[in-house]
Design a protein around this motif. Sequence first.
Motif, PDB file in Angstrom:
ATOM      1  N   ARG A 139      -1.296   1.253  -3.932  1.00  0.00           N
ATOM      2  CA  ARG A 139      -0.952  -0.253  -4.220  1.00  0.00           C
ATOM      3  C   ARG A 139      -0.465  -0.739  -5.210  1.00  0.00           C
ATOM      4  O   ARG A 139      -0.878  -0.044  -6.504  1.00  0.00           O
ATOM      5  CB  ARG A 139      -2.054  -1.288  -3.631  1.00  0.00           C
ATOM      6  CG  ARG A 139      -3.293  -1.420  -4.432  1.00  0.00           C
ATOM      7  CD  ARG A 139      -4.529  -2.021  -3.472  1.00  0.00           C
ATOM      8  NE  ARG A 139      -5.668  -2.366  -4.467  1.00  0.00           N
ATOM      9  CZ  ARG A 139      -6.727  -1.699  -4.658  1.00  0.00           C
ATOM     10  NH1 ARG A 139      -6.474  -0.260  -3.755  1.00  0.00           N
ATOM     11  NH2 ARG A 139      -8.032  -1.802  -5.113  1.00  0.00           N
ATOM     12  N   SER A 152      -3.903   2.857   0.165  1.00  0.00           N
ATOM     13  CA  SER A 152      -4.252   1.527  -0.320  1.00  0.00           C
ATOM     14  C   SER A 152      -4.340   1.914  -2.009  1.00  0.00           C
ATOM     15  O   SER A 152      -4.392   1.293  -2.878  1.00  0.00           O
ATOM     16  CB  SER A 152      -5.590   0.987  -0.228  1.00  0.00           C
ATOM     17  OG  SER A 152      -6.654   1.800  -0.221  1.00  0.00           O
ATOM     18  N   ASN A 164       0.838  -1.322  -0.021  1.00  0.00           N
ATOM     19  CA  ASN A 164      -0.092   0.083  -0.104  1.00  0.00           C
ATOM     20  C   ASN A 164       1.052   1.194   0.051  1.00  0.00           C
ATOM     21  O   ASN A 164       0.471   2.481   0.476  1.00  0.00           O
ATOM     22  CB  ASN A 164      -1.167   0.048   1.306  1.00  0.00           C
ATOM     23  CG  ASN A 164      -2.028  -1.096   1.137  1.00  0.00           C
ATOM     24  OD1 ASN A 164      -2.548  -1.781  -0.130  1.00  0.00           O
ATOM     25  ND2 ASN A 164      -2.705  -1.423   2.218  1.00  0.00           N
TER      26      ASN A 164
END
Length: 213
Positions: A124, A121, A113
Amino acid sequence: MFHAVPAVAADQAVRVPAPALDMPGAARTTETAVFAGGCFWGVQGVFQHVKGVKSAVSGYAGGPVAKANYDAVSGGDTGHAESVQVTYDPRVVSYGRLLQIYFSVVADPTTLNYQGPDHGSQYRTAFFPQSEDQRRVAIAYIAQLERAHIWGRPIVTRIEPARGFYPAEAHHQDYLYRNPRVPYIAINDMPKVEALKRLFPQDWQVKPVLVGA
């Protein structure tokens, strides 16, 4: 996205082995792949210089929301990742080759992440296979690279369902090409483009394919 800490230092770029399993022989002249590898400016900038790529569009993928925009995705709560949709000619460059380029110069697949200065996130590393063949190749390749212990740390790149791709706002498109001297681009992303040219000379195309064109 304006910290002066490189996502992948120039001396860390290394050409990883080609995938043992690749897509079957090309039956069409156009295929589509979606990659997430941190800030989409650099991911787009690399793939725009790959021979056989017809277009590379920055956008958002992975979230359940039918619409996505930069402000919402930047909060990290929508489930989307900054991504790039790559349309390519499989007679010129294969899906496996695109994955090899991704792991070699685009992103560090061992950071969960985050990439360099960008945390959350939405940054990611992930693949969104557009077909069962792409999914099988991606799974097999990650397993192959894990066995090779190239990074010395586990690969955390995810293989996620293709829930749709939503192009980013116009000012995010071709950002690297239009702003090569912006500190973030110069520090984080131009080294990736140079690494592509150095490590994959046969796949390098000088003139990038631009969304604005």
